[in-house]
Write a protein that holds these residues in place. Structure first.
Motif, PDB file in Angstrom:
ATOM      1  N   VAL A 238      -4.044 -10.529   3.989  1.00 31.68           N
ATOM      2  CA  VAL A 238      -3.349 -11.162   2.869  1.00 31.68           C
ATOM      3  C   VAL A 238      -2.617 -10.109   2.045  1.00 31.68           C
ATOM      4  O   VAL A 238      -1.496 -10.339   1.569  1.00 31.68           O
ATOM      5  CB  VAL A 238      -4.334 -11.961   2.006  1.00 31.68           C
ATOM      6  N   GLN A 239      -3.227  -8.956   1.863  1.00 33.32           N
ATOM      7  CA  GLN A 239      -2.564  -7.867   1.145  1.00 33.32           C
ATOM      8  C   GLN A 239      -1.279  -7.456   1.858  1.00 33.32           C
ATOM      9  O   GLN A 239      -0.234  -7.261   1.220  1.00 33.32           O
ATOM     10  CB  GLN A 239      -3.501  -6.672   1.023  1.00 33.32           C
ATOM     11  N   ARG A 240      -1.352  -7.323   3.190  1.00 29.57           N
ATOM     12  CA  ARG A 240      -0.156  -6.952   3.958  1.00 29.57           C
ATOM     13  C   ARG A 240       0.915  -8.036   3.854  1.00 29.57           C
ATOM     14  O   ARG A 240       2.117  -7.729   3.814  1.00 29.57           O
ATOM     15  CB  ARG A 240      -0.522  -6.703   5.423  1.00 29.57           C
ATOM     16  N   TYR A 241       0.498  -9.295   3.790  1.00 27.16           N
ATOM     17  CA  TYR A 241       1.460 -10.393   3.664  1.00 27.16           C
ATOM     18  C   TYR A 241       2.194 -10.317   2.329  1.00 27.16           C
ATOM     19  O   TYR A 241       3.427 -10.477   2.275  1.00 27.16           O
ATOM     20  CB  TYR A 241       0.722 -11.726   3.798  1.00 27.16           C
ATOM     21  N   LEU A 267       1.630 -10.985  -7.761  1.00 27.31           N
ATOM     22  CA  LEU A 267       1.535 -12.006  -6.723  1.00 27.31           C
ATOM     23  C   LEU A 267       0.094 -12.151  -6.243  1.00 27.31           C
ATOM     24  O   LEU A 267      -0.418 -13.273  -6.098  1.00 27.31           O
ATOM     25  CB  LEU A 267       2.461 -11.642  -5.559  1.00 27.31           C
ATOM     26  N   VAL A 268      -0.563 -11.026  -6.010  1.00 28.61           N
ATOM     27  CA  VAL A 268      -1.945 -11.057  -5.529  1.00 28.61           C
ATOM     28  C   VAL A 268      -2.891 -11.547  -6.625  1.00 28.61           C
ATOM     29  O   VAL A 268      -3.809 -12.339  -6.368  1.00 28.61           O
ATOM     30  CB  VAL A 268      -2.360  -9.666  -5.012  1.00 28.61           C
ATOM     31  N   ASP A 287      -2.273 -19.382  -0.566  1.00 31.79           N
ATOM     32  CA  ASP A 287      -2.325 -19.156  -2.014  1.00 31.79           C
ATOM     33  C   ASP A 287      -1.172 -18.266  -2.453  1.00 31.79           C
ATOM     34  O   ASP A 287      -0.543 -18.507  -3.486  1.00 31.79           O
ATOM     35  CB  ASP A 287      -3.657 -18.510  -2.403  1.00 31.79           C
ATOM     36  N   VAL A 288      -0.906 -17.233  -1.662  1.00 27.90           N
ATOM     37  CA  VAL A 288       0.215 -16.331  -1.947  1.00 27.90           C
ATOM     38  C   VAL A 288       1.538 -17.067  -1.753  1.00 27.90           C
ATOM     39  O   VAL A 288       2.441 -16.992  -2.595  1.00 27.90           O
ATOM     40  CB  VAL A 288       0.154 -15.084  -1.045  1.00 27.90           C
ATOM     41  N   HIS A 289       1.641 -17.784  -0.648  1.00 22.48           N
ATOM     42  CA  HIS A 289       2.878 -18.498  -0.314  1.00 22.48           C
ATOM     43  C   HIS A 289       3.237 -19.511  -1.402  1.00 22.48           C
ATOM     44  O   HIS A 289       4.414 -19.646  -1.783  1.00 22.48           O
ATOM     45  CB  HIS A 289       2.701 -19.206   1.034  1.00 22.48           C
ATOM     46  N   GLY A 290       2.236 -20.205  -1.943  1.00 18.74           N
ATOM     47  CA  GLY A 290       2.506 -21.269  -2.897  1.00 18.74           C
ATOM     48  C   GLY A 290       2.987 -20.792  -4.249  1.00 18.74           C
ATOM     49  O   GLY A 290       3.649 -21.549  -4.968  1.00 18.74           O
ATOM     50  N   GLU A 322      10.625 -17.789   4.359  1.00 19.53           N
ATOM     51  CA  GLU A 322      10.540 -18.431   5.674  1.00 19.53           C
ATOM     52  C   GLU A 322      10.641 -17.430   6.814  1.00 19.53           C
ATOM     53  O   GLU A 322      10.146 -17.685   7.923  1.00 19.53           O
ATOM     54  CB  GLU A 322      11.641 -19.489   5.800  1.00 19.53           C
ATOM     55  N   SER A 323      11.258 -16.278   6.560  1.00 21.58           N
ATOM     56  CA  SER A 323      11.422 -15.277   7.615  1.00 21.58           C
ATOM     57  C   SER A 323      10.215 -14.365   7.791  1.00 21.58           C
ATOM     58  O   SER A 323      10.104 -13.656   8.788  1.00 21.58           O
ATOM     59  CB  SER A 323      12.660 -14.405   7.328  1.00 21.58           C
ATOM     60  N   VAL A 324       9.306 -14.366   6.816  1.00 24.48           N
ATOM     61  CA  VAL A 324       8.125 -13.497   6.884  1.00 24.48           C
ATOM     62  C   VAL A 324       6.977 -14.278   7.516  1.00 24.48           C
ATOM     63  O   VAL A 324       6.577 -15.323   6.989  1.00 24.48           O
ATOM     64  CB  VAL A 324       7.712 -13.000   5.478  1.00 24.48           C
ATOM     65  N   PRO A 325       6.422 -13.806   8.614  1.00 21.46           N
ATOM     66  CA  PRO A 325       5.320 -14.520   9.283  1.00 21.46           C
ATOM     67  C   PRO A 325       4.096 -14.627   8.378  1.00 21.46           C
ATOM     68  O   PRO A 325       3.722 -13.670   7.701  1.00 21.46           O
ATOM     69  CB  PRO A 325       5.019 -13.657  10.513  1.00 21.46           C
ATOM     70  N   VAL A 326       3.498 -15.811   8.371  1.00 19.73           N
ATOM     71  CA  VAL A 326       2.284 -16.033   7.581  1.00 19.73           C
ATOM     72  C   VAL A 326       1.081 -15.652   8.429  1.00 19.73           C
ATOM     73  O   VAL A 326       0.911 -16.168   9.534  1.00 19.73           O
ATOM     74  CB  VAL A 326       2.167 -17.508   7.147  1.00 19.73           C
ATOM     75  N   PRO A 327       0.246 -14.725   7.962  1.00 16.55           N
ATOM     76  CA  PRO A 327      -0.912 -14.298   8.764  1.00 16.55           C
ATOM     77  C   PRO A 327      -1.943 -15.402   8.876  1.00 16.55           C
ATOM     78  O   PRO A 327      -2.121 -16.221   7.969  1.00 16.55           O
ATOM     79  CB  PRO A 327      -1.471 -13.099   7.981  1.00 16.55           C
TER      80      PRO A 327
END
Length: 334
Positions: A238-241, A267-268, A287-290, A322-327
């Motif tokens: 999640v940190q890397r995301y 963000l975190v 949680d980060v994405h939202g 949308e371009s960043v992969p969600v882990p």
């Protein structure tokens, strides 16, 4: 108030801790919704920023309830609250405080300004001069005020809730990048749906429901809830995301200015608050994405080409996210 919250060490929050947090935030949410109806996302964002120990910028057109939301949150907590009406003639000393010579003691005495409170409501912050706006920089980041080489620490929790009108620009001063970056999130209240507006007419014409609000928690309990949020686990994935999202904004060809490292931290921290409010002791990528749009949009600056083509900061960020992969970590504590 008795909280039953344990705050030992850096151990993960217990089930009792999380239950207390969920119950208290639910009570505050219901209190605010007595004044601001039909805007659960906005109310939730305000609670997230409070628990993440950040600051909130409410930006919208006049008359949609920006100041009402600020006051409802402040009145729901039994703590010190100060309101500062930002005007062009407001001085930095009105915000931070000033040293005044006492004729009786023959010494200078410090008289605290408007920021010396747990919750500071700054109304129409962009109407003050840049010099006065800059008086908030130190207190928002370091929770202290320096006047005449003396440093005064602010009580915790400390939260600035500022409002501004993005439409009426006459007599206003745009917030500089350093000021915007100190706000954890920016939200817009927006116009209410028809049912909510009819309900407002029925409940607000006879009297102001804000006058009937009673505190449902206090500063000490909120401080303990903030400590609980701080112990929520964030996996390395999640940190890397979060870092990947911020990095993508810095490399975007449509942006002149990307997200700062402070934005990644915000963000975190906001994601940890979201997880705790959901009763979890760990953060999910969702949680980060939202919360990404609320935390990052106001910090980004589109370049000339993007602006000329009609692309907004919101649409640019949406494409980046949308371009960043969600882990998808195998375990919640991976």
């Amino acid at each position: 108030m008795s909280t039953g919250v344990s705050t030992q060490g850096d151990a993960a929050p217990s089930a009792a801790d999380l239950d207390t947090l969920v119950n208290v935030t639910s009570s505050v949410r219901r209190n605010i919704e007595r004044v601001i109806s039909g805007k659960p996302d906005v109310v939730n964002a305000a609670l997230v920023v409070l628990l993440a120990e950040g600051h909130l910028l409410i930006e919208d057109v006049p008359g949609v309830g920006k100041t009402q939301l600020s006051k409802a949150l402040a009145r729901s907590i039994d703590c010190t609250v100060r309101r500062i009406q930002f005007t062009p003639d407001l001085l930095p000393s009105d915000v931070t405080g000033v040293s005044v010579f006492n004729q009786d003691t023959r010494e200078f005495e410090f008289r605290p300004g408007g920021v010396f409170a747990n919750i500071v409501v700054g109304d129409e912050i962009n109407r003050a001069s840049p010099k006065t706006q800059s008086a908030l920089l130190e207190c928002m980041e370091e929770r202290q005020v320096t006047v005449d080489n003396s440093t005064y620490h602010l009580d915790r929790p400390f939260m600035v809730i500022a409002t501004q009108n993005p439409i009426e620009m006459e007599g206003t001063y745009a917030l500089p990048e350093a000021q915007r970056d100190r706000f954890m999130a920016r939200v817009s209240v927006g116009y209410p749906v028809e049912a909510a507006e009819i309900s407002m007419l029925e409940g607000h014409t006879a009297h102001n429901p804000l006058d009937d609000l009673e505190p449902v928690t206090d500063a000490a309990e909120v401080h303990k809830l903030i400590e609980i949020v701080g112990r929520v686990h964030v996996s390395s994935a999640v940190q890397r995301y979060a870092v990947a999202l911020a990095t993508a904004t810095r490399h975007s060809h449509d942006l002149h200015l990307g997200a700062s490292p402070r934005a990644t931290l915000h963000l975190v921290r906001a994601a940890k608050a979201i997880a705790a409010m959901a009763g979890r002791d760990f953060v999910l990528p969702d949680d980060v994405h939202g919360i990404t749009a609320s935390v990052l949009t106001h910090r980004l600056m589109p370049n000339v080409e993007a602006t000329m083509s009609g692309r907004t900061t919101h649409s640019i960020l949406k494409g980046i996210v949308e371009s960043v992969p969600v882990p998808r970590p195998d375990g919640a504590r991976a």
